[in-house]
Design an enzyme around this catalytic site. Sequence first.
Site, PDB file in Angstrom:
ATOM      1  N   GLY B  65       0.852  -1.185   0.000  1.00 27.11           N
ATOM      2  CA  GLY B  65       0.000   0.000   0.000  1.00 27.11           C
ATOM      3  C   GLY B  65       0.884   1.229   0.000  1.00 27.11           C
ATOM      4  O   GLY B  65       2.069   1.159  -0.354  1.00 27.11           O
ATOM      5  N   LEU B  66       0.320   2.347   0.403  1.00 27.70           N
ATOM      6  CA  LEU B  66       1.097   3.582   0.326  1.00 27.70           C
ATOM      7  C   LEU B  66       2.377   3.500   1.142  1.00 27.70           C
ATOM      8  O   LEU B  66       3.458   3.850   0.662  1.00 27.70           O
ATOM      9  CB  LEU B  66       0.241   4.758   0.785  1.00 27.70           C
ATOM     10  N   GLY B  68       3.984   0.820   2.369  1.00 27.63           N
ATOM     11  CA  GLY B  68       4.886  -0.260   1.971  1.00 27.63           C
ATOM     12  C   GLY B  68       5.528  -0.016   0.615  1.00 27.63           C
ATOM     13  O   GLY B  68       6.742  -0.172   0.444  1.00 27.63           O
ATOM     14  N   HIS B 289     -16.525   5.639  11.125  1.00 21.33           N
ATOM     15  CA  HIS B 289     -16.668   6.748  10.189  1.00 21.33           C
ATOM     16  C   HIS B 289     -18.118   7.170  10.140  1.00 21.33           C
ATOM     17  O   HIS B 289     -18.990   6.340   9.920  1.00 21.33           O
ATOM     18  CB  HIS B 289     -16.185   6.327   8.793  1.00 21.33           C
ATOM     19  N   SER B 307     -17.001   9.736   1.345  1.00 18.86           N
ATOM     20  CA  SER B 307     -15.929  10.587   1.867  1.00 18.86           C
ATOM     21  C   SER B 307     -16.415  11.680   2.793  1.00 18.86           C
ATOM     22  O   SER B 307     -17.448  12.307   2.575  1.00 18.86           O
ATOM     23  CB  SER B 307     -15.192  11.249   0.713  1.00 18.86           C
ATOM     24  N   ARG B 353     -14.618  13.062  13.513  1.00 24.66           N
ATOM     25  CA  ARG B 353     -15.368  11.838  13.219  1.00 24.66           C
ATOM     26  C   ARG B 353     -15.985  11.189  14.442  1.00 24.66           C
ATOM     27  O   ARG B 353     -17.116  10.715  14.405  1.00 24.66           O
ATOM     28  CB  ARG B 353     -14.435  10.844  12.526  1.00 24.66           C
ATOM     29  N   GLU B 448      -0.988   2.453   8.567  1.00 26.10           N
ATOM     30  CA  GLU B 448      -2.065   2.161   9.520  1.00 26.10           C
ATOM     31  C   GLU B 448      -1.727   0.989  10.434  1.00 26.10           C
ATOM     32  O   GLU B 448      -2.326   0.844  11.504  1.00 26.10           O
ATOM     33  CB  GLU B 448      -3.380   1.891   8.758  1.00 26.10           C
ATOM     34  N   ARG B 458      -8.570   9.650  14.656  1.00 28.71           N
ATOM     35  CA  ARG B 458      -7.805  10.226  13.562  1.00 28.71           C
ATOM     36  C   ARG B 458      -8.595  11.322  12.860  1.00 28.71           C
ATOM     37  O   ARG B 458      -9.794  11.179  12.629  1.00 28.71           O
ATOM     38  CB  ARG B 458      -7.444   9.155  12.529  1.00 28.71           C
ATOM     39  N   LEU B 464      -3.697   9.195   4.761  1.00 31.69           N
ATOM     40  CA  LEU B 464      -2.841   9.189   3.575  1.00 31.69           C
ATOM     41  C   LEU B 464      -1.526   9.872   3.913  1.00 31.69           C
ATOM     42  O   LEU B 464      -0.450   9.447   3.476  1.00 31.69           O
ATOM     43  CB  LEU B 464      -3.525   9.918   2.411  1.00 31.69           C
TER      44      LEU B 464
END
Lengths: 249, 662
Positions: B65-66, B68, B289, B307, B353, B448, B458, B464
């Site tokens: 993912g981002l 890794g 969420h 979103s 949130r 994460e 968060r 991200l």
Amino acid sequence: MKLTFKIWRQESTAVHGRFESYDLEGAGAEFTLLEALDKLNDQLVSTGKEPVAFDSDCREGICGSCGVTVDGQPHGPVANTPSCRQHLRSFPDGSTVVLEPFRSGAFPVVKDLAVDRSGLDRIIEGGGYVSLAAGTAADADAHPVSHDTAEAALDFAACIGCGACVAACPNGSANLFTGAKLMHLSLLPTTAVERGSRADGMVEAMDEEFGPCSVFGECVQVCPAGIPLTAIAGLNKEKLRAVLRGRGK
Amino acid sequence: MTISSTATTTDAPLTLDDLRTLGEPIAGGQPTGDPAEAWADRKLHYKLVSPLNRRKFTVIVVGTGLAGAACAAALGEQGYNVHSFTFHDSPRRAHSVAAQGGINAARARQVDNDSLARFVKDTVKGGDFRAREADCWRLAEESVRVIDHLDAIGAPFAREYGGQLATRSFGGVQVSRTYYTRGQTGQQLQTAASQALLRQVAAGTVTLHTRSEMLDLIVKDGVASGIVVRDLISGEIWSQTGHAVVLATGGYGNAFFKSTLAKNSNVSAAFRAHRRGALFASPSFLQFHPTALPLGSDWQSKTILMSESLRNDGRIWVPVAPGDPRAANDIPEAERDYYLERRYPAFGNLAPRDVASRAARDEIEAGRGVGPLQNSVYLDFRDPLARIGRTVIEERYGNLFEMYADATGESPFEVPMRIAPGAHFAMGGLWSDYDLMTSIPGLFVGGEAGWAYHGANRLGANSLLSANVDGWFTLPASIPNYLAPLLGTPALPADDMAVIRTVAETEGAVQALAASPGTQGPDRFHRRLGEILYARCGVSRSAAGLSEGIRLIRELRADFQRDLRVAGTAAGFNQELERAGRVADFIDLGELMCLDALDRDESCGAHFRVEHQLADGEAARDDDNWAFVSAWERRPDGRYRRHAEPLTFESVRPQTRNYKTS
């Protein structure tokens, strides 16, 4: 509602497959196609049978993992919609639905409905990137990009890499996939210096595993990301440009 | 009594002392002094590996993912010998693609008074003072060049008409610092990161192993020395050894079964490292969420995320009258309760949130929920459509509206969306020190899968950011510091006893799982676990409910062990086998989540204990007793010991979170 699924079963790449039929009862029209497969698999497992293998992940149409051929149509009956967002409401109650893997010589079957699409990654390895190391980028606000250019780049960058374009093409061409990446990157200012070598490298990698463009345009009718056919015109332009101006431009 | 071996079905209520012992405090190892200077100071003191020596080191990165993909690419660019693993068929698939709204950066280019310090204040406060402050400073500092880097490697960020980068606002923040690409920011960043990774594959610095799942961590003399992997196509179990291992394997919200996560996201890599000794931090800090799709049917596979960026323009409301049978558009303005705007005037619909999720739960429980199952609230675009027009709304949220219409058959242009809280992001994860190294030397964590930035809640668009900062900038600096003294030491040979033993144990476990003789597939147990967790360890929690949750999970584990059926064999492609192993870990994690939530006798952020609330129903944090992060040690017998890392705050004074007036 009640549906009959006629599903391609194949143990592995090395062996021949066959169709098998299964009845699914108690599904609702609001089910997605993959939720119907979940329910069918639950039924198969609890009756001692082996479930149907298929790839899926995000279930919201953004990851590109899923993709089955439904009644001959990559992803399913609703155009430009991935398998995870196809709903049973598209099928008449009591009908038979044929499910096969994506059909392409470039996508060997892994098992049942799951295929190997790593050929697409090898196209990216051919040059679908920006040769820039972490930490060396200039200030992103120092090079203005017009609103419309950024939006146009995003139109092409939206590709989710599902491979439906290849499966839809009688030639098994990856021109739409490759063209989308070339257009995405050539619209952005930071990536311009590699434009020629990128076009050369990606097209060469593409030609090794995938067929030539059929000019039928079936790819854009199934593309869940709505990549426009101009991506293919763009690919040809980038190829020609590399010939005329050289790899280094 | 043990935590996790075979279940007990005794009716005696569980007490905390039955469940856990208390261990020594642990330290995060952040530089002392001004946290704003910590990262510069630490980087200056990091040891380096000279370019010619880098290829002598093998680094294993699990997850693409981002975090890794970025870490593997950045280490490959530097010249290390990297092995990158993903269970996906391609590195472009990771769940990072699903992040929609954007990525925060404290670039402060506008005159809305943003700054690094304000980013840190927002993040620390948003996390309800349960994050490590120095890590948040690092996040702020590196956020500036993250945007530059991602822009340069091909992420087409939205631009203003003057050509500058566009921004928008997210929950818990009063400035505009969120950079975005329509509603597909995560996908665009992931595409850019996976391209960068494939560039290194082409260059030969990174060896990529797709459809390869890590099943165990190889620990030799207390040091992480490699991983055991199952080739998901052939079924072969093999090992890869290296000088360091990075786990960038994502979050565990899928413990709840129905969540906003991708179906394959799981905790197994992290949890198996935990079984091998890595401490697990704050497992119960799980974000719900507020804008997920409500459940419609039993077979709905997830609660799709809408979103948070929608809250920039959409207004959240419920009818004033409980059970109001009228269609949304027939309810006049005076009979609508815009409850977030009413309860939190300063932040309104952009309340954080946890606050927004609890407020929605309050309305639904009071009978004012809407939709056929009365399990949702409205998110209405009527007013912004009238104010700024359909074209602008389409450009901002087009693909989200389409996704919603597709899933529900209703167009948000015509009728309000219906939304409800859904299990989402794990603030908890493997505990790591300031250098992102876990309690096992040589084992690092990023994204994460780790814990440090988000405290108990968060902020939107910080996930991200943290994945990118960890992957592109922090790990590529901190890992060489660990490697430098190892120069001349070869990686563990494949015939070392530690490798052979761990491979044999994994093979045994996989064979045993594959031979499970029961009647039900793993998903059945997973669904049950999700129901238990939503009811007992969800948006609100109580001591009695959590104890009962632990009892129910033990019953579930016993049923799992008795009645699991894994169709097929261990040889070859077998998704049921993959799922069975992951569900076994989710069950143990679920019990640990309940234990952590039971142990933490306060409310903070997303962890809301009904016993601890202020007069107005807001969370009552207890800084005198709980200003620490819980880091859980799993003992060899399965019992748990809780360690504590004290949290101190130098630059942001702990305060009661107030989103009403400031």
